[in-house]
Design a protein around this motif. Structure first.
Motif, PDB file in Angstrom:
ATOM      1  N   GLU A  95       0.762  -1.060  -0.141  1.00 53.28           N
ATOM      2  CA  GLU A  95      -0.030   0.046  -0.165  1.00 53.28           C
ATOM      3  C   GLU A  95       0.978   1.234  -0.135  1.00 53.28           C
ATOM      4  N   GLY A  97       0.769   5.551   0.010  1.00 49.84           N
ATOM      5  CA  GLY A  97       0.245   6.971   0.338  1.00 49.84           C
ATOM      6  C   GLY A  97       0.992   7.907   0.487  1.00 49.84           C
ATOM      7  N   ASN A 259      -3.494   4.476  -1.517  1.00 52.20           N
ATOM      8  CA  ASN A 259      -4.374   4.923  -0.480  1.00 52.20           C
ATOM      9  C   ASN A 259      -4.288   6.698  -0.479  1.00 52.20           C
ATOM     10  N   GLN A 260      -5.206   7.075   0.347  1.00 54.41           N
ATOM     11  CA  GLN A 260      -5.228   8.557   0.701  1.00 54.41           C
ATOM     12  C   GLN A 260      -4.917   8.791   1.949  1.00 54.41           C
ATOM     13  N   VAL A 261      -4.391   9.890   2.439  1.00 55.51           N
ATOM     14  CA  VAL A 261      -3.901  10.349   3.821  1.00 55.51           C
ATOM     15  C   VAL A 261      -4.754  11.294   4.380  1.00 55.51           C
ATOM     16  N   LEU A 274      -2.904   6.844   6.786  1.00 59.28           N
ATOM     17  CA  LEU A 274      -3.668   6.370   5.565  1.00 59.28           C
ATOM     18  C   LEU A 274      -4.960   6.339   6.038  1.00 59.28           C
ATOM     19  N   SER A 281      -5.651  -1.376   8.109  1.00 59.66           N
ATOM     20  CA  SER A 281      -4.149  -1.270   8.161  1.00 59.66           C
ATOM     21  C   SER A 281      -3.548  -2.920   8.115  1.00 59.66           C
ATOM     22  N   ARG A 287       3.536  -1.142   4.079  1.00 56.47           N
ATOM     23  CA  ARG A 287       2.613   0.142   3.901  1.00 56.47           C
ATOM     24  C   ARG A 287       3.953   0.850   3.484  1.00 56.47           C
ATOM     25  N   ILE A 289       4.823   5.177   2.854  1.00 61.87           N
ATOM     26  CA  ILE A 289       4.361   6.472   2.961  1.00 61.87           C
ATOM     27  C   ILE A 289       5.371   7.577   2.339  1.00 61.87           C
TER      28      ILE A 289
END
Length: 334
Positions: A95, A97, A259-261, A274, A281, A287, A289
């Motif tokens: 994922e 973000g 994904n959006q934050v 996220l 999660s 993940r 970022i």
């Protein structure tokens, strides 16, 4: 009419959607026995196939050996590949973000880069695979794909000149159009379409061999807009995440989701995290970022069962994702 709009309980809507019935037309074509199974949560699908309840066992020794021969997709940034253990790993769900200001378009470039890089031939350290690109926001830029594809071919030719002077592989002469032809693009306009497509991917990949990456840009979009039933949303997201994980394992491919934050109040202060909450999660293996460190873009491994928390700089150029142009390229351990 979509199933999500039916005046029935959230649990019944969730069971129908999870079983693959997304429209009234699909329900009308189904047999009474299939609908009964869907209502009780049994995993028979509209096409008459059923999922296996229990898979075959695997020893820890087999798992260790599998790890030794894991496949990776390069990000085209050496520093980033290093903290990822070689790149985006197949069989994993990753994922990505970005914090506010990092730029949705810039993150999109990294996804397009992966859709191109997965096609790098095995003779050049790639997988020679194909990509599935699921676009929920309409942000896919085919002109940008062509630009990155051209740069990728130039990089392969340069690699060949340096390391294969006595060999002229035919892959170097591949045309950018060949790369575009190996990216299967799907535009989805609702969460029901998104669920239906992911239910269909197993069959699609069986019919289209060599798919090595599934990209979802973005996984959150349709689940954050006008979705009032949070219990149903959580159920549908969990079902979708489980299907993506199974696809990654079954076909030895990488799944990458954007994904959006959002912000979350933690220990007396607001912190960036996220979207989709704590339960979501657990739906990914790794993940990442993306954030700014001064004027330099960085990627941070926020979660992973096998990778250390670390950040690495990268830059976005006209040729795609590359090493940072800064003189300070130290990989930072968090």
């Amino acid at each position: 009419m979509e199933v999500g709009m039916l005046p029935i309980s959230a649990s019944k809507r969730g069971k129908l959607l999870a079983a693959g019935y997304t429209t009234l037309d699909a329900i009308a074509r189904a047999s009474a026995s299939h609908l009964a199974r869907a209502k009780t949560g049994v995993s028979d699908r509209p096409n008459g196939t059923s999922t296996t309840v229990v898979g075959g066992g695997q020893t820890a020794w087999d798992m260790l050996n599998d790890e030794k021969f894991s496949s990776y997709i390069t990000t085209s940034c050496v520093d980033l590949d290093n903290i990822l253990g070689g790149g985006i790993k197949c069989k994993d769900v990753t994922e990505i973000g970005g914090v506010p200001g990092i730029g949705k378009t810039q993150i999109g470039y990294s996804l397009i880069q992966l859709a191109v890089n997965v096609q790098i031939p095995q003779g050049y350290g790639g997988l020679g695979g194909k990509a599935i690109y699921i676009d929920t926001e309409g942000s896919f830029m085919v002109e940008r794909v062509l630009q990155i594809a051209e740069a990728c071919i130039e990089d392969m030719a340069e690699y060949s000149n340096h390391f294969h002077k006595d060999l002229q592989p035919c892959e170097v002469k591949m045309h950018p159009n060949n790369i575009l032809e190996n990216i299967f693009y799907f535009r989805v306009c609702s969460y029901t379409e998104q669920i239906a497509l992911i239910n269909y991917l197993d069959k699609f990949i069986m019919e289209n061999k060599d798919v090595k990456i599934i990209i979802v840009d973005s996984v959150t979009f349709h689940f954050r807009q006008d979705f009032e039933d949070m219990a149903l949303r959580t159920r549908l997201l969990s079902e979708m995440a489980l299907k993506l994980m199974k696809l990654a394992k079954k076909f030895c491919l990488a799944v990458v989701m954007l994904n959006q934050v959002t912000t979350k109040f933690i220990e007396g202060s607001f912190q960036l995290t996220l979207a989709l909450g704590d339960s979501w999660s657990h739906s990914c293996t790794n993940r990442i970022i993306l954030f700014w460190n001064g004027n330099e873009r960085h990627a941070f491994i926020d979660k992973s069962p096998s990778l250390k928390s670390a950040s690495a700089p990268y830059s976005v150029t006209s040729r795609g994702i590359r090493n940072s142009t800064s003189s300070c390229k130290r990989i930072k351990m968090m």
